[in-house]
Design an enzyme around this catalytic site. Structure first.
Site, PDB file in Angstrom:
ATOM      1  N   LYS A 113       0.826  -1.212   0.000  1.00  0.00           N
ATOM      2  CA  LYS A 113       0.000   0.000   0.000  1.00  0.00           C
ATOM      3  C   LYS A 113       0.853   1.251   0.000  1.00  0.00           C
ATOM      4  CE  LYS A 113      -4.300  -1.535   2.162  1.00  0.00           C
ATOM      5  NZ  LYS A 113      -5.201  -1.353   3.314  1.00  0.00           N
ATOM      6  N   LYS A 200      -7.018 -10.330  -7.932  1.00  0.00           N
ATOM      7  CA  LYS A 200      -8.246 -10.415  -7.164  1.00  0.00           C
ATOM      8  C   LYS A 200      -9.204  -9.279  -7.524  1.00  0.00           C
ATOM      9  CE  LYS A 200      -9.461 -10.833  -2.408  1.00  0.00           C
ATOM     10  NZ  LYS A 200      -9.109 -10.775  -0.997  1.00  0.00           N
ATOM     11  N   LYS A 203     -11.905  -3.441  -4.775  1.00  0.00           N
ATOM     12  CA  LYS A 203     -12.609  -2.159  -4.738  1.00  0.00           C
ATOM     13  C   LYS A 203     -11.762  -1.030  -5.291  1.00  0.00           C
ATOM     14  CE  LYS A 203     -15.056  -2.462  -0.312  1.00  0.00           C
ATOM     15  NZ  LYS A 203     -14.935  -1.842   1.019  1.00  0.00           N
TER      16      LYS A 203
END
Ligand code: TRP
Length: 337
Positions: A113, A200, A203
């Site tokens: 991240k 995957k 969002k």
């Protein structure tokens, strides 16, 4: 004997998609029958990366409504918002002071991240796993349903509870904190992107066509499935590593149609994409329809929704405050109550 306790949460950022539903929320619904269940909207986690302060409240409410629309019941479960229970932040601080820095430096998700965030990495993002440990440990959860990407965080929560708290301040018969275990969910729970069968469904993927959100209209669903990546091979297969996209779409079909995987495999073995895609589209639309109806009904009466979250807050607080008190006593704070 009380039922084993389960806690989980989703961040109120970005629309919840069928990957979240099939992989997580739908399993939570079943767990309500056999476990004592706590589900929170983790808004404190949502601010670990830059967030939109004009949307956070609405997205928090909407996420709670999605939980309920999917079948999480405010009577059977404790549904609440993380920031409404201040014990989360407080426990996080206590755990921060008990967690070795070098344990944190191993956290893979932080590394991933923080690369995405560039210059703008907050201390909160680094501390994200400790806050998650606080969420779990506060409710003395026995089991935490987590996907692959969260396993390391759960491991951290276990290590903090066991090695930094129980072994230092507790004794064998009376551990201070419950050491949680992961609940590995059933097969078929890993739903991949519609445009890349190797990554995957997420969002935060900038490509909207990579996912189907629970609130997508039938037209949008139809368009996204039409555009979903395919291959030139006839017949839809589940487990051919050369054909991850076919496998993923068949997995979605099997999960939503309720057909056992082997039946779904047989049913679709000879289908071409031109037959399979419309079938899949119809299946997705009809399985989302009741969720959408319930969602829009709930969002019509925000006062009622807020009242339900207030009740959730009260129930959660009672449990959380007890654990927090136990740990504060163990740490040795002056108690004047
Ligand atoms: N980190 C989790 C995720 O991204 C969300 C989360 C926060 C969570 N606190 C939790 C999940 C506690 C389980 C238990 O999926």
């Amino acid at each position: 004997m009380r039922r084993p306790r389960v806690l989980s949460g989703v961040q109120p950022t970005g629309a919840i998609h069928i990957g979240n539903w099939i992989g997580a929320i739908r399993n939570w619904v079943d767990l309500q029958e056999t476990h004592e269940t706590f589900f929170c909207v983790v808004d404190l986690h949502a601010i670990t990366v830059p967030h939109n302060n004009k949307q956070l409240a609405e997205e928090t409410l909407s996420t709670a409504a999605i939980y309920m629309a999917c079948g999480i019941s405010p009577e059977q479960s404790t549904i609440f918002v993380q920031s409404h229970v201040s014990a989360h932040s407080e426990l996080c601080w206590l755990l921060n002071c008990l967690t070795p820095l070098n344990w944190m430096e191993r956290m893979i998700q932080f590394k991933e991240k923080s690369i995405k965030q560039g210059e703008n990495v907050s201390i909160g993002l680094f501390d994200y796993p400790v806050l998650m440990a606080a969420d779990i440990l506060l409710y003395e959860a026995d089991l935490v349903p987590v996907g692959e990407d969260q396993k390391q965080h759960l491991e951290l929560a276990r290590d903090i509870a066991q090695q930094r708290i129980n072994s230092n301040y507790g004794d064998k018969e009376n551990p201070i904190l419950k050491v949680p275990k992961p609940l590995i969910t059933k097969q078929g729970s890993r739903i991949m992107s519609l445009v890349d069968g190797h990554s995957k469904m997420s969002k935060s993927d900038p490509n909207e066509n990579s996912r189907i959100s629970l609130l997508d209209t039938p037209e949008l669903i139809s368009r996204k499935i039409k555009r979903a990546k395919t291959d030139p091979i006839l017949g839809i297969e589940l487990n051919n590593p050369q054909r991850p996209e076919a496998g993923n779409l068949l997995r979605i079909y099997s999960s939503l149609s309720g057909l056992e995987e082997n039946i779904a495999i047989q049913t679709c073995a000879d289908m071409g994409w031109g037959t399979f895609k419309p079938l899949l589209t119809e299946t997705i639309i009809s399985s989302l329809q009741p969720i959408q109806e319930k969602y829009f009904n709930l969002m019509k009466d925000k006062g009622e929704l807020i009242e339900l979250l207030r009740q959730g807050q009260n129930k959660a607080e009672q449990v959380a405050e007890k654990t927090l008190k136990k740990l504060k006593d163990a740490i040795g704070f002056l108690d004047i109550d």
